[in-house]
Motif scaffolding. Structure first.
Motif, short mmCIF file in Angstrom:
data_model
loop_
_atom_site.label_atom_id
_atom_site.label_comp_id
_atom_site.label_asym_id
_atom_site.label_seq_id
_atom_site.Cartn_x
_atom_site.Cartn_y
_atom_site.Cartn_z
N LYS A 1 19.56 7.47 -29.02
CA LYS A 1 19.86 6.98 -27.67
C LYS A 1 21.27 6.40 -27.62
O LYS A 1 22.02 6.65 -26.67
CB LYS A 1 18.85 5.92 -27.24
N ASP A 2 21.66 5.67 -28.66
CA ASP A 2 23.02 5.13 -28.72
C ASP A 2 24.05 6.26 -28.75
O ASP A 2 25.13 6.15 -28.16
CB ASP A 2 23.19 4.24 -29.95
N PHE A 3 23.72 7.34 -29.44
CA PHE A 3 24.63 8.49 -29.54
C PHE A 3 24.72 9.27 -28.23
O PHE A 3 25.67 10.02 -28.02
CB PHE A 3 24.15 9.44 -30.65
N GLY A 4 23.72 9.12 -27.37
CA GLY A 4 23.70 9.87 -26.12
C GLY A 4 22.90 11.15 -26.18
O GLY A 4 22.94 11.97 -25.27
N SER B 1 16.34 5.17 -31.69
CA SER B 1 17.28 4.18 -31.17
C SER B 1 18.72 4.64 -31.37
O SER B 1 19.56 4.52 -30.46
CB SER B 1 17.05 2.84 -31.86
N THR B 2 19.02 5.18 -32.54
CA THR B 2 20.37 5.68 -32.81
C THR B 2 20.67 6.90 -31.95
O THR B 2 21.78 7.05 -31.42
CB THR B 2 20.52 6.05 -34.29
N GLN C 1 30.22 11.01 -33.78
CA GLN C 1 28.78 10.94 -34.02
C GLN C 1 28.22 12.32 -34.34
O GLN C 1 27.37 12.47 -35.21
CB GLN C 1 28.07 10.34 -32.80
#
Length: 277
Positions: free
Chosen positions: A191-194, A188-189, A174
């Protein structure tokens, strides 16, 4: 220390403080106030941030730090006009570039080494070293319209220093995706990536962030200091060394006044009375 504030303003003027600050209930807000300059990390901005973080670190009334910004851009990274102006120097700007990059690296490490939690509050675009700033904070909360990117590759300047913070918070593929494409990702992405912890609608941001910060501020400051320092140290160790270090940290922590008080309070079903030692 009583509450102190420098009210943010929507436009940069010579009289506008570069940072606004507010201390309330142990939560210290630091707000970058140069929206017209997109809150770029100029040498002046980095110096101001470093000085304010030092003040916060040394003030016993400060337990948690919130780092936010005015305007549509949270932070645009380095001041490209400042960098470009340095090319007129005798050495083509090399000495200035070295000073700026080291200053930025020192600021990011200061955040990591600060004995108190630092939470990024992202209300707009965080790009290049601005994205690095978010990644360097211990936690990050963002509005649903926030975006993040490391676009240096698009202008022939790979985001090498942002890469350090990014690669320590985001999975390698990522991180490389962001670094190689230079494309923006939405909240949102992210957050998904951390990269961020939570997404909050703008209308509720102040309320949610303050509650979140006050919850952390209610803990033992001594315990938070021990935990933050140990977290970053063990990340750089092999597994066996990390467990040896963490075990000794637990022993040292158990000997603290607040550990004894916290365990007794739990067993006695009462609120702990922290001594921060």
């Amino acid at each position: 220390m009583s509450d102190t504030a420098a009210s943010p303003t929507p436009q940069d003027t010579p009289d506008t403080p570069i940072l606004g600050t507010l201390l309330h209930e142990g939560v210290y807000r630091i707000v970058m106030q140069q929206p017209k300059a997109m809150n770029a990390l100029s040498r002046q901005m980095m110096s101001a941030l470093s000085a304010e973080l030092t003040v916060a670190a040394e003030n016993p009334d400060v337990r948690v730090i919130l780092l936010g910004a005015e305007g549509k851009v949270f932070c645009a990274g380095h001041d490209l006009k400042e960098l470009t102006a340095a090319r007129a120097e005798a050495d083509g700007g090399k000495a200035t570039y070295e000073a700026i990059m080291h200053q930025c690296s020192d600021l990011m490490q200061q955040i990591v080494r600060l004995p108190k939690p630092v939470i990024a509050v992202v209300t707009g675009v965080a790009t290049a070293a601005g994205c690095q700033l978010v990644a360097s904070c211990d936690l990050a909360m963002a509005v649903d319209t926030a975006t993040f990117c490391t676009p240096g590759v698009n202008i022939g300047l790979f985001c090498s220093t942002p890469m350090v913070a990014l690669s320590r918070n985001v999975a390698p593929k990522q991180a490389m995706e962001m670094l190689l494409t230079g494309e923006s990702i939405d909240a949102s992405t992210a957050k998904d990536f951390g990269l961020i912890n939570r997404i909050v609608p703008r209308d509720y941001l102040d309320q949610v962030v303050q509650k979140y910060a006050e919850m952390i501020a209610s803990k033992s400051a001594h315990t938070l200091k021990i935990g933050k320092e140990a977290f970053y140290k063990q990340l750089e160790m092999p597994l066996d060394k990390a467990y040896d270090f963490a075990a000794q940290t637990m022993v040292d922590n158990m000997m603290a006044v607040d550990a004894e008080e916290g365990i007794n309070a739990f067993l006695q079903k009462r609120k702990p009375d922290w001594k921060d030692c």
